[in-house]
Design a protein around this motif. Structure first.
Motif, PDB file in Angstrom:
ATOM      1  N   ARG A 190      13.560   2.825  11.148  1.00 43.36           N
ATOM      2  CA  ARG A 190      13.629   3.332   9.775  1.00 43.36           C
ATOM      3  C   ARG A 190      14.256   2.334   8.810  1.00 43.36           C
ATOM      4  O   ARG A 190      14.060   2.431   7.602  1.00 43.36           O
ATOM      5  N   ASP A 191      15.026   1.389   9.331  1.00 42.27           N
ATOM      6  CA  ASP A 191      15.689   0.395   8.481  1.00 42.27           C
ATOM      7  C   ASP A 191      14.767  -0.780   8.151  1.00 42.27           C
ATOM      8  O   ASP A 191      15.107  -1.618   7.321  1.00 42.27           O
ATOM      9  N   LEU A 192      13.625  -0.856   8.825  1.00 43.41           N
ATOM     10  CA  LEU A 192      12.682  -1.958   8.632  1.00 43.41           C
ATOM     11  C   LEU A 192      11.429  -1.445   7.920  1.00 43.41           C
ATOM     12  O   LEU A 192      11.270  -0.253   7.701  1.00 43.41           O
ATOM     13  N   ARG A 193      10.538  -2.346   7.590  1.00 43.44           N
ATOM     14  CA  ARG A 193       9.300  -1.995   6.881  1.00 43.44           C
ATOM     15  C   ARG A 193       8.169  -1.686   7.873  1.00 43.44           C
ATOM     16  O   ARG A 193       7.027  -2.103   7.688  1.00 43.44           O
ATOM     17  N   ILE A 194       8.507  -0.933   8.930  1.00 41.27           N
ATOM     18  CA  ILE A 194       7.526  -0.590   9.962  1.00 41.27           C
ATOM     19  C   ILE A 194       6.592   0.520   9.483  1.00 41.27           C
ATOM     20  O   ILE A 194       5.383   0.469   9.719  1.00 41.27           O
ATOM     21  N   ALA A 195       7.117   1.515   8.786  1.00 40.03           N
ATOM     22  CA  ALA A 195       6.267   2.602   8.274  1.00 40.03           C
ATOM     23  C   ALA A 195       5.213   2.038   7.316  1.00 40.03           C
ATOM     24  O   ALA A 195       4.036   2.431   7.369  1.00 40.03           O
ATOM     25  N   GLU A 196       5.619   1.098   6.474  1.00 36.99           N
ATOM     26  CA  GLU A 196       4.676   0.475   5.544  1.00 36.99           C
ATOM     27  C   GLU A 196       3.631  -0.350   6.286  1.00 36.99           C
ATOM     28  O   GLU A 196       2.460  -0.379   5.887  1.00 36.99           O
ATOM     29  N   LEU A 197       4.045  -0.997   7.373  1.00 40.23           N
ATOM     30  CA  LEU A 197       3.100  -1.745   8.200  1.00 40.23           C
ATOM     31  C   LEU A 197       2.045  -0.802   8.773  1.00 40.23           C
ATOM     32  O   LEU A 197       0.843  -1.084   8.706  1.00 40.23           O
ATOM     33  N   MET A 198       2.487   0.304   9.313  1.00 45.03           N
ATOM     34  CA  MET A 198       1.554   1.251   9.918  1.00 45.03           C
ATOM     35  C   MET A 198       0.588   1.815   8.868  1.00 45.03           C
ATOM     36  O   MET A 198      -0.588   2.017   9.158  1.00 45.03           O
ATOM     37  N   GLN A 199       1.060   2.008   7.642  1.00 48.00           N
ATOM     38  CA  GLN A 199       0.182   2.463   6.559  1.00 48.00           C
ATOM     39  C   GLN A 199      -0.888   1.422   6.262  1.00 48.00           C
ATOM     40  O   GLN A 199      -2.048   1.769   6.046  1.00 48.00           O
ATOM     41  N   ARG A 200      -0.502   0.159   6.252  1.00 46.67           N
ATOM     42  CA  ARG A 200      -1.466  -0.920   5.995  1.00 46.67           C
ATOM     43  C   ARG A 200      -2.544  -0.956   7.081  1.00 46.67           C
ATOM     44  O   ARG A 200      -3.692  -1.271   6.808  1.00 46.67           O
ATOM     45  N   LEU A 201      -2.154  -0.674   8.301  1.00 44.99           N
ATOM     46  CA  LEU A 201      -3.089  -0.745   9.423  1.00 44.99           C
ATOM     47  C   LEU A 201      -4.080   0.421   9.428  1.00 44.99           C
ATOM     48  O   LEU A 201      -5.145   0.323  10.032  1.00 44.99           O
ATOM     49  N   GLU A 202      -3.738   1.521   8.758  1.00 43.91           N
ATOM     50  CA  GLU A 202      -4.620   2.687   8.720  1.00 43.91           C
ATOM     51  C   GLU A 202      -5.883   2.434   7.904  1.00 43.91           C
ATOM     52  O   GLU A 202      -6.876   3.126   8.080  1.00 43.91           O
ATOM     53  N   GLY A 203      -5.856   1.443   7.030  1.00 40.01           N
ATOM     54  CA  GLY A 203      -7.011   1.166   6.165  1.00 40.01           C
ATOM     55  C   GLY A 203      -8.246   0.698   6.904  1.00 40.01           C
ATOM     56  O   GLY A 203      -9.350   0.770   6.380  1.00 40.01           O
ATOM     57  N   GLY A 204      -8.101   0.175   8.107  1.00 39.21           N
ATOM     58  CA  GLY A 204      -9.237  -0.252   8.908  1.00 39.21           C
ATOM     59  C   GLY A 204      -9.666  -1.695   8.687  1.00 39.21           C
ATOM     60  O   GLY A 204     -10.534  -2.194   9.400  1.00 39.21           O
ATOM     61  N   GLU A 205      -9.089  -2.389   7.711  1.00 39.70           N
ATOM     62  CA  GLU A 205      -9.472  -3.774   7.443  1.00 39.70           C
ATOM     63  C   GLU A 205      -8.903  -4.734   8.498  1.00 39.70           C
ATOM     64  O   GLU A 205      -9.559  -5.696   8.891  1.00 39.70           O
ATOM     65  N   VAL A 206      -7.706  -4.443   8.990  1.00 34.43           N
ATOM     66  CA  VAL A 206      -7.019  -5.346   9.922  1.00 34.43           C
ATOM     67  C   VAL A 206      -7.578  -5.168  11.329  1.00 34.43           C
ATOM     68  O   VAL A 206      -7.627  -4.065  11.859  1.00 34.43           O
ATOM     69  N   ARG A 207      -8.006  -6.298  11.934  1.00 40.12           N
ATOM     70  CA  ARG A 207      -8.520  -6.285  13.302  1.00 40.12           C
ATOM     71  C   ARG A 207      -7.578  -6.951  14.296  1.00 40.12           C
ATOM     72  O   ARG A 207      -7.698  -6.761  15.494  1.00 40.12           O
ATOM     73  N   GLU A 208      -6.656  -7.778  13.763  1.00 37.30           N
ATOM     74  CA  GLU A 208      -5.684  -8.449  14.637  1.00 37.30           C
ATOM     75  C   GLU A 208      -4.328  -8.487  13.944  1.00 37.30           C
ATOM     76  O   GLU A 208      -4.229  -8.806  12.762  1.00 37.30           O
ATOM     77  N   VAL A 209      -3.283  -8.175  14.708  1.00 32.19           N
ATOM     78  CA  VAL A 209      -1.910  -8.301  14.228  1.00 32.19           C
ATOM     79  C   VAL A 209      -1.232  -9.366  15.076  1.00 32.19           C
ATOM     80  O   VAL A 209      -1.123  -9.227  16.297  1.00 32.19           O
ATOM     81  N   LEU A 210      -0.826 -10.445  14.420  1.00 31.08           N
ATOM     82  CA  LEU A 210      -0.077 -11.516  15.078  1.00 31.08           C
ATOM     83  C   LEU A 210       1.400 -11.230  14.885  1.00 31.08           C
ATOM     84  O   LEU A 210       1.894 -11.232  13.752  1.00 31.08           O
ATOM     85  N   ILE A 211       2.097 -10.966  15.960  1.00 31.91           N
ATOM     86  CA  ILE A 211       3.529 -10.686  15.864  1.00 31.91           C
ATOM     87  C   ILE A 211       4.280 -12.007  15.970  1.00 31.91           C
ATOM     88  O   ILE A 211       4.234 -12.683  16.996  1.00 31.91           O
ATOM     89  N   ALA A 212       4.948 -12.360  14.888  1.00 33.74           N
ATOM     90  CA  ALA A 212       5.660 -13.637  14.808  1.00 33.74           C
ATOM     91  C   ALA A 212       7.148 -13.408  14.577  1.00 33.74           C
ATOM     92  O   ALA A 212       7.775 -14.078  13.761  1.00 33.74           O
ATOM     93  N   THR A 213       7.700 -12.454  15.309  1.00 30.25           N
ATOM     94  CA  THR A 213       9.146 -12.247  15.233  1.00 30.25           C
ATOM     95  C   THR A 213       9.834 -13.376  15.994  1.00 30.25           C
ATOM     96  O   THR A 213       9.206 -14.059  16.807  1.00 30.25           O
ATOM     97  N   ASN A 214      11.108 -13.558  15.715  1.00 27.61           N
ATOM     98  CA  ASN A 214      11.860 -14.637  16.357  1.00 27.61           C
ATOM     99  C   ASN A 214      11.981 -14.399  17.860  1.00 27.61           C
ATOM    100  O   ASN A 214      11.905 -13.266  18.332  1.00 27.61           O
ATOM    101  N   PHE A 215      12.177 -15.477  18.593  1.00 30.77           N
ATOM    102  CA  PHE A 215      12.306 -15.390  20.049  1.00 30.77           C
ATOM    103  C   PHE A 215      13.760 -15.177  20.440  1.00 30.77           C
ATOM    104  O   PHE A 215      14.361 -15.964  21.180  1.00 30.77           O
ATOM    105  N   THR A 216      14.316 -14.091  19.905  1.00 30.84           N
ATOM    106  CA  THR A 216      15.676 -13.649  20.230  1.00 30.84           C
ATOM    107  C   THR A 216      15.541 -12.295  20.917  1.00 30.84           C
ATOM    108  O   THR A 216      14.439 -11.721  20.961  1.00 30.84           O
TER     109      THR A 216
END
Length: 197
Positions: A119-145
């Protein structure tokens, strides 16, 4: 610390709040500013301008003066979305010139020990963006920590059921490092060598 005037002591104290600036560096910066008073005004003006004009893009949450930002409003590949922790990570990927899609900035990473939940991150907004159907690939580029890896795992579990391909940067980036400090060639190799999770 030696005793200085109240305003100089305050300036040193404020400079010490910046990342990587200790007592000696803060003093050196303060004396440099005193030596060149024109720099003080220019610095103060630029800080106020940033405070007044810079904000987060309403789509990707990158730092921008225009909303939407130049990446969201430009002609980038909308089928590929790269998820990063912080705006400076986006800049590191852009410097590499290896990624031509769009971005989503989480503004942090999961860290239950520090009280950072989804809830403290922009995850809900990410999931909303993915509902549109345009995105076919999500590249996760979080830090390697530990936090970045936990965030990547959490996002993978959220996104995979949507039928979207989930990839992760290749591990050419050293474990425990932050993307903003990695050279462009290494970031480029990591983007090009990404693998599906």
């Amino acid at each position: 610390m030696l005793h200085f005037s109240g305003s100089l002591t305050r300036l040193v104290g404020e400079l010490k709040k910046l990342p990587g600036v200790g007592e000696k560096s803060a003093l050196r910066l303060a004396f440099h500013l005193l030596k060149y008073p024109g720099n003080i005004e220019a610095l103060a003006e630029s800080l106020m301008q940033v405070k007044e004009k810079v904000r987060f893009c309403s789509r990707c949450f990158a730092i921008t003066e225009d909303d939407p930002c130049w990446i969201c409003s430009g002609e980038r590949d909308g089928a590929t979305l790269c998820v990063v922790e912080e705006p400076q990570d986006l800049l590191a990927l852009e410097r590499s010139r290896a990624f031509r899609g769009r971005y989503h900035v989480l503004q942090g990473a999961l860290s239950p020990l520090n009280g950072v939940t989804p809830r403290d991150l922009r995850i809900a907004e990410l999931m909303q963006r993915l509902e549109g159907g345009e995105v076919r690939e999500v590249l996760i580029a979080t830090n390697f920590t530990v936090e970045g890896e936990a965030t990547a795992l959490y996002l993978t579990r959220m996104i995979k059921p949507l039928g979207i391909k989930v990839t992760r940067l290749a591990h050419g980036i050293p474990i425990g490092s932050d993307l903003e400090y990695v050279d462009a060639a290494t970031v480029q190799r990591a983007v090009e060598g990404r693998s599906e999770l």
